[in-house]
Design an enzyme around this catalytic site. Structure first.
Site, short mmCIF file in Angstrom:
data_model
loop_
_atom_site.label_atom_id
_atom_site.label_comp_id
_atom_site.label_asym_id
_atom_site.label_seq_id
_atom_site.Cartn_x
_atom_site.Cartn_y
_atom_site.Cartn_z
N MET A 166 -4.40 -7.77 6.47
CA MET A 166 -4.59 -9.14 6.98
C MET A 166 -3.39 -10.01 6.59
O MET A 166 -3.48 -11.25 6.60
CB MET A 166 -5.89 -9.73 6.43
N LEU A 191 1.32 -10.38 2.53
CA LEU A 191 1.56 -9.08 1.90
C LEU A 191 2.07 -9.20 0.47
O LEU A 191 2.76 -10.15 0.11
CB LEU A 191 2.57 -8.28 2.74
N HIS A 223 0.05 -3.85 -0.80
CA HIS A 223 0.16 -3.42 0.60
C HIS A 223 1.36 -2.48 0.77
O HIS A 223 1.27 -1.47 1.48
CB HIS A 223 0.38 -4.64 1.52
N GLN A 265 -15.26 -0.74 1.05
CA GLN A 265 -14.68 -0.75 2.40
C GLN A 265 -14.20 0.65 2.79
O GLN A 265 -14.38 1.08 3.93
CB GLN A 265 -13.52 -1.74 2.47
N SER A 267 -3.80 -9.14 -4.98
CA SER A 267 -4.63 -9.56 -3.86
C SER A 267 -3.95 -10.73 -3.16
O SER A 267 -3.31 -11.57 -3.82
CB SER A 267 -6.00 -10.01 -4.38
N ARG A 319 -5.36 -13.16 -2.07
CA ARG A 319 -6.03 -14.39 -2.51
C ARG A 319 -5.46 -14.92 -3.83
O ARG A 319 -5.68 -16.08 -4.16
CB ARG A 319 -7.53 -14.15 -2.66
P1 AMP Z 1 -6.07 -6.87 3.09
O1 AMP Z 1 -4.83 -7.42 3.67
O2 AMP Z 1 -6.55 -7.60 1.88
O3 AMP Z 1 -7.15 -6.65 4.13
O4 AMP Z 1 -5.70 -5.44 2.57
C1 AMP Z 1 -5.12 -4.47 3.41
C2 AMP Z 1 -5.18 -3.14 2.72
O5 AMP Z 1 -4.45 -3.22 1.50
C3 AMP Z 1 -6.62 -2.74 2.35
O6 AMP Z 1 -6.79 -1.35 2.58
C4 AMP Z 1 -6.68 -3.08 0.89
O7 AMP Z 1 -7.62 -2.30 0.17
C5 AMP Z 1 -5.26 -2.75 0.45
N1 AMP Z 1 -4.95 -3.44 -0.80
C6 AMP Z 1 -5.15 -4.75 -1.09
N2 AMP Z 1 -4.80 -5.01 -2.37
C7 AMP Z 1 -4.37 -3.83 -2.89
C8 AMP Z 1 -3.89 -3.44 -4.17
N3 AMP Z 1 -3.80 -4.32 -5.19
N4 AMP Z 1 -3.54 -2.15 -4.36
C9 AMP Z 1 -3.65 -1.24 -3.34
N5 AMP Z 1 -4.10 -1.55 -2.11
C10 AMP Z 1 -4.46 -2.82 -1.88
#
Ligand code: AMP
Length: 280
Positions: free
Chosen positions: A30, A33, A37, A153, A185, A187
């Site tokens: 989403m 980044l 990611h 998820q 994250s 967030r």
């Molecule tokens: P998002 O943009 O939050 O939807 O995350 C996209 C992908 O990145 C999802 O598969 C998340 O689980 C993964 N992701 C988010 N944060 C991390 C992290 N700290 N380490 C590894 N993968 C992550």
């Protein structure tokens, strides 16, 4: 890096690449980044010939309109990070390219939809199912890479792929953390300085909890974690559970013969953060 905004163009490009015998790795995101990611992009690059990333803030998985509105968006920075990481294709659509009409599909993820994130964010996983199915059918990758940070998820996506019989391997990737242990994250950028300091307590508590539950059991550990969080003014506990790592069913008794994972969701101010630690 090729930047594509239309799923029809993605399909044409991917078909050509597949004709050349290339394998396709896909990292759905989403945006906003961070290195977490990028670690998924790197894994895709190690395992596949071509890596496709998508950036799409999916409205149907937000059960809170304000959360959707406040979700960080940093497209220019995202493009630069992906370019630097050597990503091959970025799919960056508008909402109407993904949803050509209102998506009324309802998925049945069974108990996964009623526990933990499913319980506290009604409709969230159905929205994830909608967008991930559209993306996986559009990109048609050989492998799709998902972070274990969103532990539940990954399980939902595996179930979705099975139900829809999609020819893709779902790869669960390790969690990337900041130096102080906070899971990376998108967030996190919304945390102010004080909140960022307080958020560092989350991984500390998880690590401590995983030690305590072996000595005092799960019930006492849950009470202890809840009581510690109650002393931190800026943090409210949504849930803390100790679960079977294979099924995510909450456990009441710790057994070292069952692979176990602790999962947590907290509000730091009004920012919701999740994390999990496998008990070793
Ligand atoms: P998002 O943009 O939050 O939807 O995350 C996209 C992908 O990145 C999802 O598969 C998340 O689980 C993964 N992701 C988010 N944060 C991390 C992290 N700290 N380490 C590894 N993968 C992550």
């Amino acid at each position: 890096m090729l930047i594509i905004t239309k799923i029809s163009d993605i399909k044409i490009n991917i078909a050509q690449l597949k004709q050349q015998g290339k394998t396709i790795g896909f990292v759905p995101t989403m945006g906003a980044l961070h290195q977490g990611h990028i670690s998924l992009i790197k894994l895709s690059q190690q395992q596949c010939n071509v890596t496709v990333c998508s950036i799409f803030v999916n409205p149907t998985q937000f059960n809170n309109a304000n959360d959707l509105k406040l979700y960080p968006r940093t497209p220019q920075n995202d493009i630069e990070m992906l370019q630097q990481a050597g990503c091959d294709i970025l799919y960056m659509p508008e909402v109407d390219d993904v949803y050509t009409q209102t998506d009324t599909r309802v998925f049945d993820f069974g108990y996964l939809d009623t526990i933990l994130e499913g319980a506290t964010r009604p409709g969230h996983f159905n929205g994830v199912g909608q967008v991930v199915s559209i993306l996986l059918q559009g990109v048609a990758p050989d492998k799709a890479f998902f972070g274990s940070k969103d532990y539940q998820q990954v399980m939902v996506v595996k179930q979705l792929v099975k139900q829809l019989q999609l020819p893709v391997e779902v790869v669960a990737c390790p969690i990337l953390r900041e130096k102080d242990g906070l899971a990376m994250s998108s967030r996190n950028v919304r945390l102010n300085e004080q909140q960022r300091l307080e958020a560092a307590a989350i991984p500390e508590m998880m690590k401590l909890g995983n030690q305590l539950l072996k000595i005092y059991g799960i019930t006492e550990t849950k009470k202890y974690i809840a009581s510690v969080i109650a002393t931190i003014p800026g943090i409210t506990l949504d849930y803390f559970e100790v679960c079977d790592a294979e099924t995510l069913m909450p456990l009441t008794e710790y057994k070292n013969t069952i692979k176990t994972v602790s999962v947590i969701a907290v509000f730091v101010g009004n920012i919701r953060l999740i994390d999990n630690w496998v008990v070793d």
